[in-house]
Design a protein around this motif. Structure first.
Motif, PDB file in Angstrom:
ATOM      1  N   ARG A 175       1.058  -1.601  -0.055  1.00  0.00           N
ATOM      2  CA  ARG A 175      -0.042   0.269  -0.024  1.00  0.00           C
ATOM      3  C   ARG A 175       0.537   0.530   0.284  1.00  0.00           C
ATOM      4  N   LEU A 176       1.975   1.245   0.200  1.00  0.00           N
ATOM      5  CA  LEU A 176       3.411   2.332  -0.229  1.00  0.00           C
ATOM      6  C   LEU A 176       2.671   2.731  -1.453  1.00  0.00           C
ATOM      7  N   ALA A 181       0.320   7.154  -4.902  1.00  0.00           N
ATOM      8  CA  ALA A 181      -0.287   7.926  -6.022  1.00  0.00           C
ATOM      9  C   ALA A 181      -0.950   8.906  -4.924  1.00  0.00           C
ATOM     10  N   LEU A 182      -1.346   9.375  -3.470  1.00  0.00           N
ATOM     11  CA  LEU A 182      -1.718  10.563  -2.876  1.00  0.00           C
ATOM     12  C   LEU A 182      -1.081  11.318  -2.446  1.00  0.00           C
ATOM     13  N   MET A 183       0.101  11.902  -1.953  1.00  0.00           N
ATOM     14  CA  MET A 183       0.606  12.382  -1.513  1.00  0.00           C
ATOM     15  C   MET A 183       2.151  13.244  -2.629  1.00  0.00           C
ATOM     16  N   GLY A 184       2.046  11.877  -3.816  1.00  0.00           N
ATOM     17  CA  GLY A 184       3.217  12.411  -5.424  1.00  0.00           C
ATOM     18  C   GLY A 184       4.688  11.933  -4.337  1.00  0.00           C
ATOM     19  N   ASP A 185       5.662  12.340  -5.636  1.00  0.00           N
ATOM     20  CA  ASP A 185       6.823  12.035  -5.662  1.00  0.00           C
ATOM     21  C   ASP A 185       7.685  13.509  -5.778  1.00  0.00           C
ATOM     22  N   SER A 186       7.613  14.633  -5.300  1.00  0.00           N
ATOM     23  CA  SER A 186       8.438  15.587  -6.470  1.00  0.00           C
ATOM     24  C   SER A 186       9.560  15.038  -6.552  1.00  0.00           C
ATOM     25  N   SER A 187      11.007  13.842  -6.548  1.00  0.00           N
ATOM     26  CA  SER A 187      11.793  14.455  -7.284  1.00  0.00           C
ATOM     27  C   SER A 187      11.480  12.743  -8.673  1.00  0.00           C
ATOM     28  N   ASP A 188      10.111  12.494  -8.365  1.00  0.00           N
ATOM     29  CA  ASP A 188       9.936  11.256  -9.342  1.00  0.00           C
ATOM     30  C   ASP A 188       9.260  12.146 -10.400  1.00  0.00           C
ATOM     31  N   ASN A 189       8.581  13.337 -10.519  1.00  0.00           N
ATOM     32  CA  ASN A 189       7.443  14.438 -10.879  1.00  0.00           C
ATOM     33  C   ASN A 189       6.755  13.609 -11.185  1.00  0.00           C
ATOM     34  N   ILE A 190       6.157  12.860  -9.618  1.00  0.00           N
ATOM     35  CA  ILE A 190       4.478  12.213 -10.138  1.00  0.00           C
ATOM     36  C   ILE A 190       3.688  13.338  -9.235  1.00  0.00           C
ATOM     37  N   GLU A 212      -8.311   3.336  -3.382  1.00  0.00           N
ATOM     38  CA  GLU A 212      -9.570   2.157  -4.250  1.00  0.00           C
ATOM     39  C   GLU A 212     -10.745   2.633  -2.693  1.00  0.00           C
ATOM     40  N   GLU A 213     -10.200   2.202  -1.126  1.00  0.00           N
ATOM     41  CA  GLU A 213     -11.310   2.603  -0.101  1.00  0.00           C
ATOM     42  C   GLU A 213     -11.426   3.882  -0.637  1.00  0.00           C
ATOM     43  N   ILE A 214     -10.423   4.602  -0.465  1.00  0.00           N
ATOM     44  CA  ILE A 214     -10.496   6.226  -0.634  1.00  0.00           C
ATOM     45  C   ILE A 214     -11.882   6.352  -1.376  1.00  0.00           C
ATOM     46  N   TYR A 215     -11.251   6.552  -2.258  1.00  0.00           N
ATOM     47  CA  TYR A 215     -12.308   6.608  -3.178  1.00  0.00           C
ATOM     48  C   TYR A 215     -14.001   6.295  -3.465  1.00  0.00           C
ATOM     49  N   ALA A 216     -14.379   5.192  -2.819  1.00  0.00           N
ATOM     50  CA  ALA A 216     -15.341   4.376  -2.371  1.00  0.00           C
ATOM     51  C   ALA A 216     -16.381   4.954  -1.657  1.00  0.00           C
ATOM     52  N   HIS A 217     -15.373   5.937  -0.336  1.00  0.00           N
ATOM     53  CA  HIS A 217     -16.073   6.546   0.617  1.00  0.00           C
ATOM     54  C   HIS A 217     -15.639   8.089   0.859  1.00  0.00           C
ATOM     55  N   LEU A 218     -15.671   8.443  -0.463  1.00  0.00           N
ATOM     56  CA  LEU A 218     -15.642   9.918  -0.539  1.00  0.00           C
ATOM     57  C   LEU A 218     -16.647  10.758   0.548  1.00  0.00           C
ATOM     58  N   ASP A 219     -17.965  10.062   0.483  1.00  0.00           N
ATOM     59  CA  ASP A 219     -18.599  11.267   1.658  1.00  0.00           C
ATOM     60  C   ASP A 219     -18.130  10.612   2.755  1.00  0.00           C
ATOM     61  N   ASP A 220     -17.603   9.848   3.393  1.00  0.00           N
ATOM     62  CA  ASP A 220     -17.658   9.738   4.735  1.00  0.00           C
ATOM     63  C   ASP A 220     -17.592  10.813   5.672  1.00  0.00           C
ATOM     64  N   PRO A 221     -18.592  10.875   6.139  1.00  0.00           N
ATOM     65  CA  PRO A 221     -17.737  12.627   7.503  1.00  0.00           C
ATOM     66  C   PRO A 221     -16.349  12.441   7.982  1.00  0.00           C
ATOM     67  N   GLY A 222     -15.557  11.510   7.771  1.00  0.00           N
ATOM     68  CA  GLY A 222     -14.420  11.447   8.372  1.00  0.00           C
ATOM     69  C   GLY A 222     -13.190  12.214   7.720  1.00  0.00           C
ATOM     70  N   ILE A 223     -14.117  12.499   5.684  1.00  0.00           N
ATOM     71  CA  ILE A 223     -13.274  13.401   5.285  1.00  0.00           C
ATOM     72  C   ILE A 223     -13.564  14.622   5.291  1.00  0.00           C
ATOM     73  N   LYS A 224     -12.519  15.770   5.985  1.00  0.00           N
ATOM     74  CA  LYS A 224     -12.663  16.801   5.417  1.00  0.00           C
ATOM     75  C   LYS A 224     -13.487  17.371   3.898  1.00  0.00           C
ATOM     76  N   SER A 241      -0.916   8.413 -10.888  1.00  0.00           N
ATOM     77  CA  SER A 241       0.638   8.321  -9.979  1.00  0.00           C
ATOM     78  C   SER A 241       0.104   7.013  -9.557  1.00  0.00           C
ATOM     79  N   TYR A 242      -0.554   6.630  -9.288  1.00  0.00           N
ATOM     80  CA  TYR A 242      -0.800   5.166  -8.560  1.00  0.00           C
ATOM     81  C   TYR A 242      -0.209   4.303 -10.151  1.00  0.00           C
ATOM     82  N   TRP A 243      -0.215   4.204 -10.760  1.00  0.00           N
ATOM     83  CA  TRP A 243       0.571   3.464 -12.029  1.00  0.00           C
ATOM     84  C   TRP A 243       2.205   4.016 -12.139  1.00  0.00           C
TER      85      TRP A 243
END
Length: 876
Positions: A175-176, A181-190, A212-224, A241-243
């Motif tokens: 899951r790294l 995929a979320l935070m990116g990597d400036s050294s690789d220009n991702i 995948e689970e994050i995007y399946a639960h975008l309406d979750d109240p825990g996500i600002k 970025s994941y690819w």
């Protein structure tokens, strides 16, 4: 089976930036290869793998670049100094028998991932060695990752298995990819999701477990709401970025992981490569030697001469030849090895009658034979102590190797032979006679190999001195100076042992008083020489403010103590105790130990090949460090005396030679005018910087400007100057700017010399002494700043060193030319000291001053003042 897979580019890159600049005598950078091999050997010891595979990137677009042109587009290309090491490293790895893996269209990460997958499928263990955290996604099954980090030459290893990864990240290693995929990597220009940083990405992963689970639960109240907006807008970026962040574990391989080839070392090739790289320790570590490789110098014949008639006939034949003779001679003059043509002639003192050996020694050094030696000064010294005048030494390969690369530190023949000849010389005891050498035939071959190395070094070094414009520096300054230094060592300087002992007793008494006072201040006895115990006394018992703390306790170095001097009387006493203890042990006791029982004089060894700037140094005793700032330190000079009352010491030193050289090189009109008008340069500087008449300059003003005058050519920073003169950093910065505005020529020189050094890769003195500066190309700010300071200082300090060397040769030669008995016996920094018969005092004083001032003509003329007295103190 256990397979170790190394990310070649990553480890080489980290070694290159983490280890100081190194290079061999060819100028090939070697620090990356050195660091890589150090890491490899350490891990082979720790991991004990059955097979090792090293994976490299290739200079070709990968499938990631073809889909996304922006991938790694912001990365700078490999520096030339690193690129030059890559093919050589690959040659070394091949010679070691290690497997290399490269695949066009794929990155090393993909090859590593594929090898680790196949190893796991085969039931093998796999250790991945890399400096890239991306590979942590591969942890699991039989695969672990050893994460390598190198800083300031220190390499550390952090081993990750699944449990260690969970402990640090809180989710599965695979899951790294999601995290990246979320935070990116400036050294690789991702890019990752725009606006989502590491903290937010980590929280999302802990809450939902995957992209995948994050995007399946975008309406979750825990996500600002703001985060949800960013995630929605950046969904495609997250997928892309994941690819990009996913290591391809199905890459095509040209090797069979199940049947990796056995590792057979090509000793001949590896020996040749490591000798070229000058990695002597690695050669020893791997058990390689010239005997296991057909690499290096061709063997020459060796013969032992035991009859005087044969030896003298040889000398006659050698004297008739125009070509030089390459000689290796024991420091005690007990054996000679003379190489001419294809034969090395070996002679041992034990095989000759004493009178024949003495006559043979005279014949060898009568000037008719042109000799090339390596480190000839000890031989000259020995001859002079016997009353013989060495003649005919036409070249010293040690001095040449030093001039061509003055930062190596050691120039003994085996090390230089390794650098110049790719040959590891056999060890041999040159002082042993034939009866002690065991296999005489083998010993003769070994001695011949040493002489043969001298010839090979001479052939390359002599040509390079000419090519680099150092012919005059070598033949007019360094080689003649070697003879002068040998004579100075042989003559030595008289000391007054009774005065030394009395002075030592005075110091002992004061040291004892200080110890009692320190114990009283501390409230009890303790080991004053123990930094740990002293720190506890000062900062815990007495409650003084601690400034620094080391791994072993509180720092109590001189800087710390000087900062506390006003806060408690114990501090001043400790500083005085340290100063007097060093004076007693190093100089009083030290000088008494080195007084020769033969003549009652000390014979300091003057080192010509130690400092990178060209300055001389001395050992046994180290005369350059005799303290002069305190009255007690200056008292030591009373102990250096003329040999008897019929002689005096004559001392002359240059007045502010480095600043005069600075004025000449920078062509600064203001500074030059001050010198031409005989003004005190520090007072003149203070007058201009503080905008006051010279008569109104205070001692404090002069002192501050003296600190800048001497510090400016060393690239002094505002921080350092602030500490030196006791002002704020801001005030120090303004002071430096005011100084440079006062001397615009100096300011211009400082910028121009740095730029010139960056372009050429080296700086030179006015006499052609060269120092390479690879530090200027370092990405490390501190290393690069050091290079800039050296670039500014070396032409100044090096030219000053050249000038005093010229003066020494001139003084020595003129004394002989005019038939005087006065002799040069000491050199300390910018001082020269003669021992002269009383009747020659005035003549010798005038001669010394004339030759020192005439050593070099500058726009800011050299000034030397000579004084005479029975002791060094009186003459100073």
């Amino acid at each position: 089976m256990k397979i170790m897979v190394i990310d070649g580019n990553s480890i080489l890159n980290r070694a290159f930036y983490g280890i100081r600049q190194l290079s061999n005598h060819e100028g090939l950078p070697t620090n990356g290869i050195y660091g890589f091999l150090s890491t490899l050997f350490k891990l082979q010891e720790d991991e004990k793998p059955d097979r090792t595979v090293v994976c490299f990137d290739v200079r070709e677009k990968t499938f990631r670049h073809k889909k996304f042109e922006s991938y790694k587009a912001t990365r700078k290309g490999m520096p030339d100094e690193l690129a030059a090491q890559l093919p050589v490293l690959k040659e070394v790895l091949d010679a070691m028998g290690l497997t290399r893996a490269e695949q066009p269209g794929f990155e090393a990460d993909d090859l590593i991932g594929t090898i680790s997958r196949l190893a796991d499928e085969n039931g093998d263990d796999c250790v991945i060695v890399t400096g890239d955290k991306d590979s942590l996604q591969l942890v699991g099954g039989g695969t672990v990752v050893s994460l390598v980090s190198t800083r300031m030459g220190q390499t550390t290893y952090e081993r990750y298995d699944t449990a260690k990864f969970h402990e640090k990240y809180g989710f599965d290693p695979i899951r790294l990819i999601d995290l990246k995929a979320l935070m990116g990597d400036s050294s690789d220009n991702i890019s990752g999701v725009p606006g989502v940083g590491e903290k937010t990405a980590m929280q999302l992963m802990h809450d939902f477990g995957s992209l995948e689970e994050i995007y399946a639960h975008l309406d979750d109240p825990g996500i600002k709401k703001s985060v949800k907006t960013k995630l929605e807008a950046g969904e495609q970026a997250a997928k892309d970025s994941y690819w990009l962040a996913t290591i391809d574990r199905q890459a095509p391989l040209s090797l069979d992981v199940k049947n990796l080839p056995e590792e057979f070392m090509d000793e001949e090739a590896l020996y040749g490569l490591l000798t070229r790289l000058e990695f002597k320790n690695f050669i020893a570590r791997l058990g390689l030697s010239g005997e296991t490789a057909k690499f290096g110098l061709p063997e020459v014949a060796a013969e032992e001469l035991t009859r005087a008639s044969e030896a003298f006939a040889l000398c006659d034949a050698l004297g008739a030849e125009e070509d030089p003779v390459f000689a290796v001679i024991a420091g005690s003059l007990s054996s000679f090895c003379l190489l001419a043509g294809d034969t090395a002639h070996v002679l041992f003192e034990q095989q000759f009658e004493p009178e024949d050996w003495d006559a043979l020694t005279d014949r060898l050094f009568d000037g008719s034979i042109s000799l090339v030696l390596h480190d000839a000064k000890p031989v000259c010294h020995a001859l002079m102590r016997m009353g013989k005048e060495p003649k005919g030494i036409a070249f010293d390969t040690c001095l040449a190797a030093y001039l061509l690369d003055p930062t190596q530190g050691s120039y003994d023949l085996p090390r230089v032979a390794l650098a110049y000849c790719n040959t590891e010389l056999p060890e041999i005891d040159w002082e042993a006679g034939p009866s002690l050498l065991g296999d005489t035939e083998e010993a003769l071959r070994s001695m011949a190999a040493h002489a043969n190395a001298v010839r090979a070094i001479y052939q390359e070094a002599e040509a390079k001195l000419e090519e680099w414009g150092m012919h005059a520096l070598y033949f007019d300054i360094e080689l003649p100076l070697m003879h002068v230094l040998a004579e100075m060592e042989a003559l030595g300087c008289a000391v007054a042992p009774d005065q030394l002992r009395t002075f030592g007793q005075t110091l002992d008494k004061r040291i004892s008083e200080l110890v009692d006072e320190i114990y009283k201040d501390a409230g009890g006895e303790f080991n004053i020489n123990s930094p740990r115990q002293l720190g506890e006394i000062l900062f815990e018992r007495l409650g003084l403010p601690a400034q620094k703390k080391t791994k072993t306790g509180y720092s109590t170095n001189v800087e710390v103590l000087e900062g506390l001097a006003e806060q408690h009387p114990i501090v001043g006493r400790i500083l005085e105790y340290r100063q007097l203890s060093k004076l007693k042990s190093t100089y009083v006791d030290g000088l008494l130990k080195v007084i020769s029982p033969e003549d009652g004089r000390i014979h300091s060894h003057f080192q010509q090949t130690v400092t990178a700037t060209g300055r001389l140094s001395s050992t046994d005793p180290n005369l350059q460090n005799i303290p002069v700032r305190t009255e007690l330190g200056r008292e030591l000079r009373r102990m250096f005396v003329a040999g008897d009352r019929e002689h005096v010491l004559i001392d002359a030193d240059y007045s502010q030679i480095e600043l005069r050289v600075l004025a000449h090189i920078s062509q600064d009109e203001v500074m030059t005018e001050a010198f031409l008008h005989g003004q005190d340069i520090h007072t003149a500087t203070a007058s201009k910087v503080y905008h006051v008449p010279i008569e109104d300059v205070t001692p404090q003003m002069r002192s501050s400007c003296k600190a800048v005058n001497f510090g400016i050519v060393y690239g002094i920073s505002d921080f350092s100057l602030a500490q030196d003169i006791g002002v704020s950093r801001k005030q120090a910065g303004e002071f430096i700017r005011s100084y440079l505005a006062t001397y615009p020529g100096v300011a211009k020189y400082m910028e121009e010399i740095k730029e010139s050094a960056r372009e050429k890769g080296y700086v030179e003195t006015l006499f052609g002494r060269r120092r390479a500066l690879p530090e200027l190309k370092s990405k490390n700010f501190n290393i690069r700043s050091f290079g800039e300071r050296v670039a500014m200082n070396t032409p100044i300090q090096g030219t000053a060193a050249d000038i005093i060397k010229i003066a020494m040769v001139r003084v020595h030669d003129r004394l002989l030319r005019e038939g005087l008995k006065s002799r040069l016996i000491l050199q300390v920094h910018d001082e020269l000291i003669l021992e002269a018969p009383v009747e020659e005092r005035d003549t010798a004083m005038r001669l010394l001053r004339e030759e020192m001032e005439g050593a070099f003509q500058m726009t800011a003329p050299l000034v030397a003042e000579a004084k005479a007295g029975f002791s060094w103190y009186d003459a100073k």
